[in-house]
Design an enzyme around this catalytic site. Sequence first.
Site, PDB file in Angstrom:
ATOM      1  N   THR A 139       0.892  -1.388   0.326  1.00 25.42           N
ATOM      2  CA  THR A 139      -0.181   0.346   0.024  1.00 25.42           C
ATOM      3  C   THR A 139       1.276   1.061   0.158  1.00 25.42           C
ATOM      4  OG1 THR A 139      -1.726  -1.134   1.623  1.00 25.42           O
ATOM      5  CG2 THR A 139      -2.194   1.066   1.158  1.00 25.42           C
ATOM      6  N   GLU A 164       9.948   0.907  11.166  1.00 21.20           N
ATOM      7  CA  GLU A 164       8.616   1.343  11.168  1.00 21.20           C
ATOM      8  C   GLU A 164       8.648   2.935  12.521  1.00 21.20           C
ATOM      9  OE1 GLU A 164       6.394  -0.517   7.170  1.00 21.20           O
ATOM     10  OE2 GLU A 164       6.590  -1.080   9.680  1.00 21.20           O
ATOM     11  N   LYS A 169      -8.315  -4.613   6.340  1.00 23.23           N
ATOM     12  CA  LYS A 169      -7.410  -4.677   7.639  1.00 23.23           C
ATOM     13  C   LYS A 169      -8.103  -4.003   8.943  1.00 23.23           C
ATOM     14  CE  LYS A 169      -3.593  -5.430   4.617  1.00 23.23           C
ATOM     15  NZ  LYS A 169      -3.024  -4.617   4.834  1.00 23.23           N
ATOM     16  N   GLY A 181       4.165  -4.945  10.714  1.00 26.26           N
ATOM     17  CA  GLY A 181       5.016  -6.087  10.589  1.00 26.26           C
ATOM     18  C   GLY A 181       5.246  -7.157   9.762  1.00 26.26           C
ATOM     19  N   GLY A 184       2.066   1.623   6.567  1.00 27.31           N
ATOM     20  CA  GLY A 184       1.190   0.762   5.805  1.00 27.31           C
ATOM     21  C   GLY A 184      -0.072   0.127   6.766  1.00 27.31           C
TER      22      GLY A 184
HETATM   23  C1  5RP Z   1       5.582  -3.537   7.180  1.00 29.38           C
HETATM   24  C2  5RP Z   1       4.309  -3.020   7.187  1.00 29.38           C
HETATM   25  C3  5RP Z   1       3.081  -2.891   6.208  1.00 29.38           C
HETATM   26  O1  5RP Z   1       2.818  -1.466   6.472  1.00 29.38           O
HETATM   27  C4  5RP Z   1       2.215  -3.353   6.407  1.00 29.38           C
HETATM   28  O2  5RP Z   1       2.652  -4.965   5.908  1.00 29.38           O
HETATM   29  C5  5RP Z   1       1.048  -3.095   5.188  1.00 29.38           C
HETATM   30  O3  5RP Z   1       1.620  -3.782   4.277  1.00 29.38           O
HETATM   31  P1  5RP Z   1       0.675  -4.460   2.753  1.00 29.38           P
HETATM   32  O4  5RP Z   1       0.157  -2.631   2.591  1.00 29.38           O
HETATM   33  O5  5RP Z   1       1.468  -5.098   1.997  1.00 29.38           O
HETATM   34  O6  5RP Z   1      -0.696  -4.967   3.137  1.00 29.38           O
HETATM   35  O7  5RP Z   1       4.205  -2.945   8.593  1.00 29.38           O
HETATM   36  O8  5RP Z   1       6.219  -3.771   7.850  1.00 29.38           O
END
Ligand code: 5RP
Length: 230
Positions: A35, A109, A127, A101, A88
């Site tokens: 994202t 992050e 989510k 994570g 994200g």
């Molecule tokens: C990475 C993260 C990402 O922000 C989380 O996994 C969401 O990822 P995506 O947008 O691909 O679903 O925390 O460590």
Amino acid sequence: MTSNDVSNLKKLVAEKAVNDYVKDGMIVGLGTGSTAAFAIKKIGELIANGMKLTCVATSIQTEDLATEYGVNVVPLCDVDHVDVTIDGADEVDPQLQLIKGLGGALLREKIVAAATVTEIIIADESKIVEKLGTKAPLPVEVVPYGHNRTAFALKKQGCEPTLRKINGEVFRTDSGNFIYDCRFQSIDSPFFLESRINVIPGVVENGLFLNTASVVLISHPNGTITKMEK
Ligand code: 5RP
């Protein structure tokens, strides 16, 4: 929903976040994941059109992607704060508490989020959870030394910890650590759990991002975006 539909939802919410929150002259934190990648691309377009931004990255993967999109990244140590970070999440609860994570970048992050004035979380509807831990495991970054002892201590917190592997190889974070994905039935007291996890020797960081998000933008299959705010 097809994977194309999901991609469109990610793009929609990422572009909205950039359009609404990124302004000329800002110091911007670039999140990690599929994202956040759409936000980085959009930021690249703004820079190509003349906007002046200073950007920091939350992972090596993001730094590489930023370079690909023409976004120069400076080390976090070179800035004294970050105005806005767009990142994200893996789970978002109604109080704007998060699990992050699954992409493996939780440590950087969290460091970038702690330096950030306004943390914008972008996600699609999938989510959203009523209670953290009901869909995603909680990632916990641990040092490799004695990691199975650390996992044993994690298990005592009521979870099933699994050492993260990619194609059979143990996954290493940008800092060379391991990740245990800790599967809980649900996380009833995230602040209490965080305090218990953080005192386990060998734990570097956990994926609970509590009172970190200023704003959460959520995209829905009908193309609308809702905003959750503290
Ligand atoms: C990475 C993260 C990402 O922000 C989380 O996994 C969401 O990822 P995506 O947008 O691909 O679903 O925390 O460590």
